[in-house]
Motif scaffolding. Structure first.
Motif, PDB file in Angstrom:
ATOM      1  N   GLY A  18      11.861 -20.814  -8.129  1.00 24.49           N
ATOM      2  CA  GLY A  18      12.699 -21.364  -7.068  1.00 24.49           C
ATOM      3  C   GLY A  18      12.309 -20.798  -5.728  1.00 24.49           C
ATOM      4  N   ARG A  19      13.276 -20.726  -4.836  1.00 26.49           N
ATOM      5  CA  ARG A  19      12.992 -20.242  -3.479  1.00 26.49           C
ATOM      6  C   ARG A  19      13.885 -19.048  -3.170  1.00 26.49           C
ATOM      7  NH1 ARG A  19      16.770 -21.935   0.413  1.00 26.49           N
ATOM      8  NH2 ARG A  19      18.326 -23.342  -0.447  1.00 26.49           N
ATOM      9  N   SER A  20      13.429 -18.201  -2.257  1.00 33.64           N
ATOM     10  CA  SER A  20      14.236 -17.052  -1.862  1.00 33.64           C
ATOM     11  C   SER A  20      14.434 -17.062  -0.349  1.00 33.64           C
ATOM     12  CB  SER A  20      13.590 -15.740  -2.301  1.00 33.64           C
ATOM     13  OG  SER A  20      12.400 -15.511  -1.597  1.00 33.64           O
ATOM     14  N   VAL A  21      15.535 -16.471   0.080  1.00 27.47           N
ATOM     15  CA  VAL A  21      15.900 -16.378   1.494  1.00 27.47           C
ATOM     16  C   VAL A  21      16.342 -14.940   1.761  1.00 27.47           C
ATOM     17  CG1 VAL A  21      17.517 -17.205   3.265  1.00 27.47           C
ATOM     18  CG2 VAL A  21      16.659 -18.793   1.530  1.00 27.47           C
ATOM     19  N   PRO A  22      15.857 -14.320   2.865  1.00 33.71           N
ATOM     20  CA  PRO A  22      16.337 -12.980   3.205  1.00 33.71           C
ATOM     21  C   PRO A  22      17.775 -13.037   3.726  1.00 33.71           C
ATOM     22  CG  PRO A  22      14.837 -13.767   4.900  1.00 33.71           C
ATOM     23  CD  PRO A  22      14.854 -14.812   3.820  1.00 33.71           C
ATOM     24  N   PHE A  23      18.598 -12.119   3.263  1.00 33.46           N
ATOM     25  CA  PHE A  23      19.996 -12.028   3.675  1.00 33.46           C
ATOM     26  C   PHE A  23      20.231 -10.658   4.290  1.00 33.46           C
ATOM     27  CE2 PHE A  23      20.661 -15.768   1.436  1.00 33.46           C
ATOM     28  CZ  PHE A  23      21.994 -16.094   1.214  1.00 33.46           C
ATOM     29  N   LYS A  24      21.079 -10.637   5.311  1.00 31.10           N
ATOM     30  CA  LYS A  24      21.583  -9.400   5.904  1.00 31.10           C
ATOM     31  C   LYS A  24      23.065  -9.628   6.119  1.00 31.10           C
ATOM     32  CE  LYS A  24      19.636  -8.377   9.750  1.00 31.10           C
ATOM     33  NZ  LYS A  24      19.043  -7.902  11.004  1.00 31.10           N
ATOM     34  N   GLN A  25      23.894  -8.699   5.632  1.00 33.24           N
ATOM     35  CA  GLN A  25      25.340  -8.907   5.779  1.00 33.24           C
ATOM     36  C   GLN A  25      26.056  -7.580   5.951  1.00 33.24           C
ATOM     37  OE1 GLN A  25      25.777 -10.961   2.013  1.00 33.24           O
ATOM     38  NE2 GLN A  25      27.095  -9.333   1.249  1.00 33.24           N
ATOM     39  N   GLY A  26      27.218  -7.676   6.592  1.00 32.61           N
ATOM     40  CA  GLY A  26      28.074  -6.520   6.789  1.00 32.61           C
ATOM     41  C   GLY A  26      29.521  -6.947   6.726  1.00 32.61           C
TER      42      GLY A  26
END
Length: 153
Positions: A18-26
């Motif tokens: 599949g596909r991947s996406v970078p995530f950044k969260q707080g």
């Protein structure tokens, strides 16, 4: 009202399709009764409010916001940020979201599936391990306070 019905599992095998996406969260609030999350995923951003989880179900309200606003809000967050790659994997007619954590949570890989009802049947991929739906340690908001690197092995 937005409702989220979700099940979480550890990942024990090779899942990378599949596909991947970078995530950044707080988190602006990590109170277990109500979390307020800011997330940047690729070139999009959201503000999300979630209620306390009752088994597999909780209220969820999510709003798209400008990425610049999200970047400014991340600087206001309580604790360190969560960084991960999210993989979107189609399996047996369902989309699994697999989070491959980075930084202090490196080594932790969790798969989630969102359902339409608590009793909705689904087929489990071969790379799925133990279910951890009810274990709060695996909530992203908990990983801010106690990252995976600090867990007893």
């Amino acid at each position: 009202m937005g409702i989220e019905i979700e099940r979480k599992f550890l990942v024990v095998g090779d899942f990378r399709t599949g596909r991947s996406v970078p995530f950044k969260q707080g988190y602006l609030s990590r109170d277990p009764a109500r979390t307020v999350r800011v997330r940047i995923a690729g070139d999009q951003a959201w503000l999300t409010v979630k209620s306390l989880t009752n088994d597999t179900t909780r209220q969820e309200y999510e709003y798209e916001i400008p990425v610049g606003d999200a970047e400014e809000m991340l600087a206001l967050c309580d604790g360190p940020l969560i960084e991960k790659y999210r993989w979107f994997i189609d399996f047996a007619g369902m989309v699994w979201e697999v989070d491959e954590f980075l930084g202090d949570n490196s080594g932790l890989i969790v798969a989630e599936i969102e359902l339409d009802s608590d009793d909705q049947p689904f087929e489990k991929p071969p790379w799925l391990g133990e279910e951890v739906t009810g274990d709060r340690r695996y909530h992203n908001s908990s990983l801010v306070k106690t990252p995976f690197k600090d867990w007893p092995q």
